[in-house]
Every structure is written in structure tokens, then in C-alpha cells.
Scaffold this motif. Structure first.
Motif, PDB file in Angstrom:
ATOM      1  N   ALA A 259       0.852  -1.185   0.000  1.00 35.54           N
ATOM      2  CA  ALA A 259       0.000   0.000   0.000  1.00 35.54           C
ATOM      3  C   ALA A 259       0.890   1.238   0.000  1.00 35.54           C
ATOM      4  N   PRO A 260       0.622   2.208  -0.910  1.00 34.58           N
ATOM      5  CA  PRO A 260       1.458   3.418  -0.934  1.00 34.58           C
ATOM      6  C   PRO A 260       1.543   4.117   0.420  1.00 34.58           C
ATOM      7  N   MET A 265       4.644   6.029   5.077  1.00 34.52           N
ATOM      8  CA  MET A 265       4.871   6.112   6.528  1.00 34.52           C
ATOM      9  C   MET A 265       6.302   5.729   6.874  1.00 34.52           C
ATOM     10  N   VAL A 266       6.817   4.733   6.185  1.00 37.85           N
ATOM     11  CA  VAL A 266       8.204   4.323   6.435  1.00 37.85           C
ATOM     12  C   VAL A 266       9.153   5.442   6.011  1.00 37.85           C
ATOM     13  N   THR A 267       8.873   6.055   4.851  1.00 40.67           N
ATOM     14  CA  THR A 267       9.711   7.164   4.373  1.00 40.67           C
ATOM     15  C   THR A 267       9.722   8.299   5.395  1.00 40.67           C
ATOM     16  N   ALA A 268       8.572   8.542   6.017  1.00 39.95           N
ATOM     17  CA  ALA A 268       8.464   9.646   6.984  1.00 39.95           C
ATOM     18  C   ALA A 268       9.034   9.279   8.357  1.00 39.95           C
ATOM     19  N   GLY A 276       7.781   5.731  18.307  1.00 33.81           N
ATOM     20  CA  GLY A 276       6.838   6.597  19.019  1.00 33.81           C
ATOM     21  C   GLY A 276       5.668   7.020  18.137  1.00 33.81           C
ATOM     22  N   ARG A 277       5.731   6.679  16.858  1.00 36.15           N
ATOM     23  CA  ARG A 277       4.693   7.118  15.939  1.00 36.15           C
ATOM     24  C   ARG A 277       4.525   6.131  14.793  1.00 36.15           C
TER      25      ARG A 277
END
Ligand SMILES: NC(=O)c1ccc[n+]([C@@H]2O[C@H](COP(=O)([O-])OP(=O)(O)OC[C@H]3O[C@@H](n4cnc5c(N)ncnc54)[C@H](O)[C@@H]3O)[C@@H](O)[C@H]2O)c1
Length: 290
Positions: A259-260, A265-268, A276-277
């Protein structure tokens, strides 16, 4: 014939757990890592786990001491001689694993069994970095090792029956239930888990439901102990993305495309509980706060 001496290399999350359950089953264990300090840290982690069990009255202090005495820390891959099996739990990095297996091939006895705890790398492929593809196998433990009852045994293309039988017997001595998988991407468990979590991320991305409702749906509608999004946060969203990429590359089937939103989310850096997020937010102790 039962295996009595076990060399566990990689004393991290998985390796220390594997050493603990092996020593609990009465085995003599050498627990190795890159440095003696790291190996000793792995053993200290086992000591802390056992101390908690003693506190709760689940284990006698004398049994904990005896169990710990069966574990010897060591440095590197050079000390594998005299062990019936080597279980490798170093980083999930093919180059690191290959280098480790090359060194183990030089030090281990010629008839020792070689087992990798890899979650995603081909067992058939790793076996080619050793002199014994017939004695090479996957022993996929689950985290936390002392708690989870399953071992997935993966047979490489050349793994022989004697190696499989010895590992199955060992897994049962460790009190685990065995499932057998051929050497296909994701084996059995991650092949089911990856698409399940990934589909939940697609549903979130398409605003079909909120994260809370997706997780509650799985918990109360499917009787899962955790929802897929909280589970992905718990495992690590980077780890789950890697599972999807392995499935996608390995099968070449678009049904496994990540899923994009998961990739984003991993990139961020929203890797889940450890960062923690993730799909939720967590405090420093790892408790969900939002
Ligand atoms: N974390 C999980 O839930 C899980 C579950 C099943 C399987 N696995 C697999 O288990 C393996 C280990 O994962 P982990 O989560 O325990 O990682 P980890 O990072 O906690 O531990 C890895 C350990 O290996 C050591 N190491 C790295 N290179 C080494 C080398 N060349 N020689 C000796 N030691 C070395 C590191 O110092 C570290 O202590 C990976 O293959 C992973 O895919 C992990």
C-alpha cells in the motif's frame, strides 16, 4: 538422536530468546555476537527475563541459576566446533548472513546442522554460502520466543530428511509446535500476515474506515488479539513493508504490491511503536497514547 549442544549466533531480540528456550530444555548453549560485550548483554537479558519469572513464583531461583549456567557467551563465528547445530539470528541482511555462514562453515563440525532464523531470505540461497545445502534449513521462531508456541520449519530445495527430522525433534523438545513450509517467499505465516496488514492499510488509505474501527473489526469480528494496524506498529512498519516487497519481488504478482501509505509512513519515519509514531502514537515506555 537428540542435539545437546547449540551454537546461537546473534544475541539480539531473537537470539537471546532462542538461547533461553534451548537452555530451558536442558541444552548446553553458546550465545555469540559480534563482540563479547554484546553476547554478555544477550545473556543478561535472559537473566532479567528469568528474574521476573522467579519474582512471579513461576520459576525456582535455583532452576534459573542452573539454566543461566548452561549459557556461555562467545564472540563471533569461530567457536562453533563441538556443537550439533548452529542457529543463526544475525541482522536480516543477506550479505551479513552470507559472510556469517562462510565463517561458520570454516569453524563448525562437518556434520553440524545449519539453521537460519531468517524471516524473508531464501533458505535455498543462503545454503549456497555453506558447504552443506543438504544440512541447511530454516528454523523460524516467533517473538517473544519464550512465549510464542510456533516454529515454522523451512526446507530448502536440497534439505535432507535427516536434517528435517532432527530439527523437528529439537523444536518439540523446546516445547514448540512445528509447521512445515517449502522455501517460498514469506514462507507460510508472513505470506498470510503481510497481505492482511497491507489490506488494512489500503482500507485506511481509501478512508473506508478509521484506524480504530479497522482494528476493532479484526479484534471483535475475527477474534484476533490485536488489530492489523496496531500489530504493524508493534512489529515495525518498515519490517512489514519489507515483507510485502519480498512477496512482490518473489512472486512477481501485483496482488502483493505494498500500500502506498505504508511506504510513505516508512519514508516519513513513522515506523510504529519503536519510533513513538505509526498508525497510533506511543509514549516512551511504548504505551499507546493516541
Ligand atoms: N524480530 C522479530 O520479530 C523476528 C521474528 C522472526 C525472525 N526474525 C529474524 O531473526 C533475525 C534476527 O532478528 P532480531 O530481531 O533478533 O534482530 P536484532 O537486531 O535484535 O539482533 C541481531 C543481532 O545480531 C548481531 N549480529 C549482527 N551481525 C553479526 C555477525 N556478523 N556476527 C555475530 N552477530 C551479529 C547483532 O549485534 C545483534 O545483536 C533476523 O534474520 C530476523 O529477520 C525476527
Amino acid at each position: 538422536m537428540s542435539i545437546e549442544r547449540i551454537y546461537v549466533i546473534g544475541a539480539g531480540l531473537m537470539g537471546h530468546g532462542i538461547a533461553q528456550v534451548s537452555a530451558a530444555a536442558g541444552k548446553q548453549v553458546t550465545l555469540a555476537d559480534r563482540t563479547m560485550e554484546m553476547a554478555e548483554k544477550g545473556k543478561a537479558r535472559i537473566g532479567a527475563n528469568l528474574a521476573r519469572q522467579v519474582e512471579k513464583g513461576k520459576l525456582e531461583a535455583s532452576d534459573a541459576d542452573e539454566l543461566l549456567a548452561r549459557i556461555t557467551p562467545a564472540q563471533g563465528a569461530d567457536g562453533a566446533a563441538g556443537h550439533g547445530i548452529v542457529i543463526e539470528a544475525v541482522f536480516e541482511d543477506e550479505a551479513v548472513k552470507r559472510e556469517t555462514w562462510e565463517a561458520l562453515t570454516r569453524s563448525a563440525d562437518p556434520d553440524a546442522i545449519f539453521a537460519s532464523n531468517t524471516s524473508s531470505i531464501s533458505i535455498t540461497g543462503l545454503a549456497t554460502s555453506t558447504d552443506r545445502p543438504a544440512k541447511f534449513i530454516g528454523l523460524h521462531f516467533f517473538s517473544p520466543v519464550p512465549v510464542m508456541g510456533l516454529i515454522e520449519i523451512i526446507r530448502g530445495l536440497e534439505t535432507d530428511d535427516a536434517t528435517y527430522d532432527a530439527c523437528r525433534n529439537l523444536a518439540e523438545e523446546l516445547g514448540k509446535t512445528v509447521i512445515e513450509s517449502k522455501d517460498m517467499p514469506g514462507f507460510l505465516v508472513n505470506r498470510m500476515l503481510g497481505p492482511f496488514i497491507n489490506e488494512a492499510v489500503f482500507a485506511l488509505m481509501e478512508s473506508t474506515g478509521t484506524a480504530e474501527d479497522i482494528d476493532t473489526g479484526a479484534k471483535l469480528g475475527l477474534n484476533h488479539p490485536m488489530g492489523p494496524l496496531e500489530l504493524s506498529d508493534f512489529i515495525g512498519n518498515d519490517v512489514m513493508l519489507n515483507v510485502m516487497d519480498v512477496l512482490y519481488r518473489g512472486f512477481g504478482d501485483p496482488k502483493f504490491r505494498a500500500a502506498p501509505l505504508l511506504r510513505q509512513m516508512v519514508t516519513a519515519g513513522h515506523l510504529g511503536r519503536k519510533a513513538g509514531r505509526g498508525f497510533y502514537t506511543y509514549d516512551e515506555s511504548g504505551k499507546k497514547v493516541g
